[in-house]
Write a protein that holds these residues in place. Structure first.
Motif, PDB file in Angstrom:
ATOM      1  N   CYS A  17       0.408   6.036   8.857  1.00 47.21           N
ATOM      2  CA  CYS A  17       1.096   5.249   9.875  1.00 47.21           C
ATOM      3  C   CYS A  17       0.073   4.862  10.939  1.00 47.21           C
ATOM      4  O   CYS A  17      -0.572   5.745  11.532  1.00 47.21           O
ATOM      5  N   LYS A  22       8.158   8.602  -2.055  1.00 45.35           N
ATOM      6  CA  LYS A  22       7.885   9.883  -2.697  1.00 45.35           C
ATOM      7  C   LYS A  22       6.634  10.560  -2.150  1.00 45.35           C
ATOM      8  O   LYS A  22       6.374  11.727  -2.467  1.00 45.35           O
ATOM      9  N   GLU A  23       5.859   9.847  -1.365  1.00 46.04           N
ATOM     10  CA  GLU A  23       4.609  10.408  -0.845  1.00 46.04           C
ATOM     11  C   GLU A  23       4.423   9.968   0.602  1.00 46.04           C
ATOM     12  O   GLU A  23       4.798   8.859   0.983  1.00 46.04           O
ATOM     13  N   ARG A  24       3.848  10.853   1.403  1.00 46.79           N
ATOM     14  CA  ARG A  24       3.522  10.485   2.785  1.00 46.79           C
ATOM     15  C   ARG A  24       2.387   9.460   2.763  1.00 46.79           C
ATOM     16  O   ARG A  24       1.429   9.603   2.004  1.00 46.79           O
ATOM     17  N   CYS A  37       8.148   4.168   9.310  1.00 55.46           N
ATOM     18  CA  CYS A  37       7.773   5.548   9.593  1.00 55.46           C
ATOM     19  C   CYS A  37       9.001   6.315  10.089  1.00 55.46           C
ATOM     20  O   CYS A  37       9.724   5.852  10.980  1.00 55.46           O
ATOM     21  N   ALA A  38       9.228   7.481   9.507  1.00 54.66           N
ATOM     22  CA  ALA A  38      10.386   8.278   9.896  1.00 54.66           C
ATOM     23  C   ALA A  38      10.212   8.896  11.274  1.00 54.66           C
ATOM     24  O   ALA A  38      11.192   9.348  11.879  1.00 54.66           O
ATOM     25  N   LYS A  43      -0.713  10.642   8.216  1.00 54.07           N
ATOM     26  CA  LYS A  43       0.206  10.430   7.104  1.00 54.07           C
ATOM     27  C   LYS A  43       1.569  11.024   7.453  1.00 54.07           C
ATOM     28  O   LYS A  43       1.664  12.202   7.809  1.00 54.07           O
ATOM     29  N   THR A  44       2.611  10.199   7.334  1.00 54.59           N
ATOM     30  CA  THR A  44       3.963  10.621   7.716  1.00 54.59           C
ATOM     31  C   THR A  44       4.961  10.218   6.634  1.00 54.59           C
ATOM     32  O   THR A  44       4.658   9.426   5.740  1.00 54.59           O
ATOM     33  N   LYS A  45       6.158  10.755   6.742  1.00 57.85           N
ATOM     34  CA  LYS A  45       7.246  10.324   5.875  1.00 57.85           C
ATOM     35  C   LYS A  45       7.629   8.897   6.218  1.00 57.85           C
ATOM     36  O   LYS A  45       7.634   8.494   7.385  1.00 57.85           O
ATOM     37  N   HIS A  46       7.941   8.104   5.177  1.00 56.74           N
ATOM     38  CA  HIS A  46       8.368   6.722   5.383  1.00 56.74           C
ATOM     39  C   HIS A  46       9.667   6.458   4.634  1.00 56.74           C
ATOM     40  O   HIS A  46       9.870   6.981   3.533  1.00 56.74           O
ATOM     41  N   LEU A  47      10.530   5.665   5.232  1.00 54.37           N
ATOM     42  CA  LEU A  47      11.793   5.257   4.624  1.00 54.37           C
ATOM     43  C   LEU A  47      11.673   3.820   4.146  1.00 54.37           C
ATOM     44  O   LEU A  47      11.065   2.970   4.806  1.00 54.37           O
ATOM     45  N   GLU A  54      13.679   7.512   0.649  1.00 60.96           N
ATOM     46  CA  GLU A  54      12.401   7.953   1.196  1.00 60.96           C
ATOM     47  C   GLU A  54      11.303   7.738   0.167  1.00 60.96           C
ATOM     48  O   GLU A  54      11.499   7.957  -1.032  1.00 60.96           O
TER      49      GLU A  54
END
Length: 245
Positions: free
Chosen positions: A10, A5-7, A46-47, A16-20, A3
């Protein structure tokens, strides 16, 4: 998948979202370098919605900030497509101006060069939103037309078309700009309605020059359209290509 480290932004979720991290390419300074840095490039997902983005993750000795009194190194994340910037009031007005009010200068083939230069400078002032200078320029164009056509005097008329009288019951015949405008009408260069409109533009210019009264952009847009018509009618119409066929 690892993952980020920062959102990051998207473009599909519009936030702003979590990204893998799907895959990465990484560069960094040598361990013995005087200045240490790292520069990582990620294809990320984008998660939440699985939308793909390109993310740059950069950090060096100067990318830090104080958090709770302690210095903490933080990477800088830049995502593409980028997050849209929020428009400022100035940017919104500029976009509105370009959509509703922007006026390119007309191209005149037969207007005398000095008048044409003055006209172009006046339109530039308008498009730069220098409203007082534009109003002064429009008044000066009227005076320039009178000078170029050698109109030195004229009677003063009321809006019904009757000549005005002075206190001695004599017709007013004057060298001021109001008289010269009606002189354009009396010499057949413009119609009476145009003379009345030019009187209005003269007054707007006088207020701008003498009293620093700024006309609205809508008023200037209308006055420029009138000046365009009068320049065309006086200098271009009788030289129209159709008359030579």
């Amino acid at each position: 998948m690892e993952e980020l480290k920062e959102r990051v932004y998207c473009s599909r979720c519009k936030g702003k979202t979590k990204h893998l991290i799907i895959t990465s390419y990484k560069e960094h300074s040598d361990i013995d370098s005087d200045f240490h840095w790292h520069d990582n490039y990620h294809v990320a997902q984008c998660a939440g919605c699985d939308n793909k983005s390109f993310v740059r993750q950069y950090g060096d000795e100067d990318t830090w900030e104080y958090i709770k009194g302690e210095r903490e190194w933080k990477d800088i994340f830049t995502v593409y497509p980028e997050e849209p910037k929020e428009e400022t009031d100035e940017e919104r007005w500029k976009r509105k101006f370009e959509l509703l009010y922007f006026m390119p200068p007309k191209s005149f083939r037969h207007v005398p060069q000095n008048l044409n230069n003055l006209y172009n400078q006046t339109i530039n002032a308008y498009n730069s939103q220098q409203n007082i200078l534009c109003a002064a320029g429009l008044r000066t164009i009227i005076e320039g037309i009178c000078n170029e056509l050698n109109i030195k005097k004229g009677h003063i008329y009321d809006k019904e078309g009757s000549k005005k009288l002075n206190e001695k019951n004599k017709e007013i015949y004057t060298e001021n700009l109001a008289g010269r405008i009606f002189g354009l009408y009396e010499n057949g260069h413009i119609i009476f309605t145009h003379a009345l409109l030019l009187q209005k533009i003269k007054n707007i210019g006088n207020s701008a020059v003498h009293d620093i009264v700024e006309p609205s952009i809508e008023t200037l847009q209308q006055t420029i359209e009138i000046i365009d018509t009068i320049l065309y009618n006086i200098y271009e119409l009788d030289k129209h290509d159709l008359l030579n066929e």
